[in-house]
Scaffold this motif. Structure first.
Motif, PDB file in Angstrom:
ATOM      1  N   LYS A   1       0.776  -1.116  -0.046  1.00 14.29           N
ATOM      2  CA  LYS A   1      -0.172  -0.077   0.108  1.00 14.29           C
ATOM      3  C   LYS A   1       0.938   1.194  -0.089  1.00 14.29           C
ATOM      4  O   LYS A   1       1.783   1.270   0.674  1.00 14.29           O
ATOM      5  N   PRO A   2       0.521   2.300  -1.061  1.00 14.09           N
ATOM      6  CA  PRO A   2       1.358   3.234  -0.976  1.00 14.09           C
ATOM      7  C   PRO A   2       1.133   4.421   0.337  1.00 14.09           C
ATOM      8  O   PRO A   2      -0.056   4.184   0.785  1.00 14.09           O
ATOM      9  N   MET A   3       1.748   5.285   0.512  1.00 12.61           N
ATOM     10  CA  MET A   3       1.814   6.254   1.692  1.00 12.61           C
ATOM     11  C   MET A   3       0.483   7.244   0.899  1.00 12.61           C
ATOM     12  O   MET A   3       0.308   7.307  -0.181  1.00 12.61           O
ATOM     13  N   THR A   4      -0.291   7.724   2.229  1.00 13.54           N
ATOM     14  CA  THR A   4      -1.212   8.586   1.754  1.00 13.54           C
ATOM     15  C   THR A   4      -0.569   9.816   1.326  1.00 13.54           C
ATOM     16  O   THR A   4       0.581  10.096   1.232  1.00 13.54           O
ATOM     17  N   LYS A   5      -1.279  10.895   0.682  1.00 18.14           N
ATOM     18  CA  LYS A   5      -0.684  12.123   0.210  1.00 18.14           C
ATOM     19  C   LYS A   5      -0.425  12.868   1.366  1.00 18.14           C
ATOM     20  O   LYS A   5       0.787  13.661   1.400  1.00 18.14           O
ATOM     21  N   ARG A   6      -0.804  12.849   2.420  1.00 19.64           N
ATOM     22  CA  ARG A   6      -0.658  13.451   3.683  1.00 19.64           C
ATOM     23  C   ARG A   6       0.822  12.696   4.338  1.00 19.64           C
ATOM     24  O   ARG A   6       1.566  13.417   4.410  1.00 19.64           O
ATOM     25  N   GLU A   7       0.849  11.401   4.239  1.00 22.21           N
ATOM     26  CA  GLU A   7       2.127  10.690   4.532  1.00 22.21           C
ATOM     27  C   GLU A   7       3.286  11.235   3.932  1.00 22.21           C
ATOM     28  O   GLU A   7       4.420  11.203   4.305  1.00 22.21           O
ATOM     29  N   PHE A   8       2.982  11.246   2.531  1.00 17.90           N
ATOM     30  CA  PHE A   8       3.892  11.416   1.586  1.00 17.90           C
ATOM     31  C   PHE A   8       4.717  12.805   1.768  1.00 17.90           C
ATOM     32  O   PHE A   8       5.839  12.825   2.037  1.00 17.90           O
ATOM     33  N   TRP A   9       3.824  13.771   1.872  1.00 22.66           N
ATOM     34  CA  TRP A   9       4.184  15.121   2.100  1.00 22.66           C
ATOM     35  C   TRP A   9       5.273  15.412   3.364  1.00 22.66           C
ATOM     36  O   TRP A   9       6.058  16.141   3.517  1.00 22.66           O
ATOM     37  N   LYS A  10       4.620  14.596   4.542  1.00 19.48           N
ATOM     38  CA  LYS A  10       5.313  14.612   5.815  1.00 19.48           C
ATOM     39  C   LYS A  10       6.459  14.076   5.805  1.00 19.48           C
ATOM     40  O   LYS A  10       7.448  14.635   6.293  1.00 19.48           O
ATOM     41  N   SER A  11       6.562  12.978   4.982  1.00 22.21           N
ATOM     42  CA  SER A  11       8.090  12.373   4.944  1.00 22.21           C
ATOM     43  C   SER A  11       8.847  13.227   4.060  1.00 22.21           C
ATOM     44  O   SER A  11      10.063  13.345   4.317  1.00 22.21           O
TER      45      SER A  11
ATOM     46  N   ASP B   1      13.597  16.845   3.872  1.00 26.99           N
ATOM     47  CA  ASP B   1      14.233  18.154   3.720  1.00 26.99           C
ATOM     48  C   ASP B   1      14.857  18.675   4.911  1.00 26.99           C
ATOM     49  O   ASP B   1      15.873  19.243   4.772  1.00 26.99           O
ATOM     50  N   ALA B   2      14.346  18.640   5.806  1.00 28.68           N
ATOM     51  CA  ALA B   2      14.693  19.080   7.085  1.00 28.68           C
ATOM     52  C   ALA B   2      16.030  18.391   7.454  1.00 28.68           C
ATOM     53  O   ALA B   2      16.962  19.196   8.045  1.00 28.68           O
ATOM     54  N   GLU B   3      16.041  17.268   7.173  1.00 32.57           N
ATOM     55  CA  GLU B   3      17.406  16.554   7.732  1.00 32.57           C
ATOM     56  C   GLU B   3      18.424  16.575   6.816  1.00 32.57           C
ATOM     57  O   GLU B   3      19.579  16.260   7.224  1.00 32.57           O
ATOM     58  N   ASN B   4      18.110  16.762   5.405  1.00 28.39           N
ATOM     59  CA  ASN B   4      19.152  16.690   4.517  1.00 28.39           C
ATOM     60  C   ASN B   4      18.953  18.130   3.986  1.00 28.39           C
ATOM     61  O   ASN B   4      18.730  18.343   2.702  1.00 28.39           O
ATOM     62  N   ILE B   5      19.687  19.234   4.707  1.00 29.09           N
ATOM     63  CA  ILE B   5      19.945  20.356   4.058  1.00 29.09           C
ATOM     64  C   ILE B   5      21.023  20.640   3.141  1.00 29.09           C
ATOM     65  O   ILE B   5      22.071  20.154   3.328  1.00 29.09           O
ATOM     66  N   ASN B   6      20.751  21.220   1.899  1.00 32.08           N
ATOM     67  CA  ASN B   6      21.570  21.399   0.741  1.00 32.08           C
ATOM     68  C   ASN B   6      22.008  22.815   0.986  1.00 32.08           C
ATOM     69  O   ASN B   6      21.200  23.757   0.549  1.00 32.08           O
ATOM     70  N   ALA B   7      23.135  23.257   1.434  1.00 29.43           N
ATOM     71  CA  ALA B   7      23.491  24.601   1.475  1.00 29.43           C
ATOM     72  C   ALA B   7      24.342  24.992   0.253  1.00 29.43           C
ATOM     73  O   ALA B   7      24.770  26.351   0.320  1.00 29.43           O
ATOM     74  N   SER B   8      24.434  24.050  -0.551  1.00 24.54           N
ATOM     75  CA  SER B   8      25.377  24.729  -1.941  1.00 24.54           C
ATOM     76  C   SER B   8      24.362  25.300  -2.877  1.00 24.54           C
ATOM     77  O   SER B   8      23.150  25.168  -2.633  1.00 24.54           O
ATOM     78  N   CYS B   9      24.896  25.881  -3.611  1.00 20.96           N
ATOM     79  CA  CYS B   9      24.119  26.810  -4.579  1.00 20.96           C
ATOM     80  C   CYS B   9      23.470  26.080  -5.666  1.00 20.96           C
ATOM     81  O   CYS B   9      22.573  26.285  -6.373  1.00 20.96           O
ATOM     82  N   CYS B  10      24.036  24.660  -6.070  1.00 23.76           N
ATOM     83  CA  CYS B  10      23.679  23.797  -7.213  1.00 23.76           C
ATOM     84  C   CYS B  10      23.290  22.467  -6.732  1.00 23.76           C
ATOM     85  O   CYS B  10      23.713  22.066  -6.024  1.00 23.76           O
TER      86      CYS B  10
END
Length: 60
Positions: free
Chosen positions: A36-46, A51-60
């Protein structure tokens, strides 16, 4: 005219990230057909947590 509007809508959804969940569903169905796939809400939370845990500080 309808085709141009459809293409514009698709481009807009891709640029804003709105199509990410749809693409996730397609990929999930292909790679994990019996799960079963994630719900839309679960997907966006994931995505948000990733994104919060894997911050990309480079410009590219």
């Amino acid at each position: 005219m309808k085709e141009k509007l459809h293409k514009a809508k698709c481009m807009w959804r891709d640029m804003t990230g709105e199509s990410l969940y749809d693409r996730y569903l397609i990929r999930h169905k292909r790679e994990h057909p019996n799960e079963k796939p994630m719900t839309k809400r679960e997907f966006w939370k994931s995505r948000s947590e990733y994104d919060a845990e894997n911050i990309n500080a480079s410009c590219c």
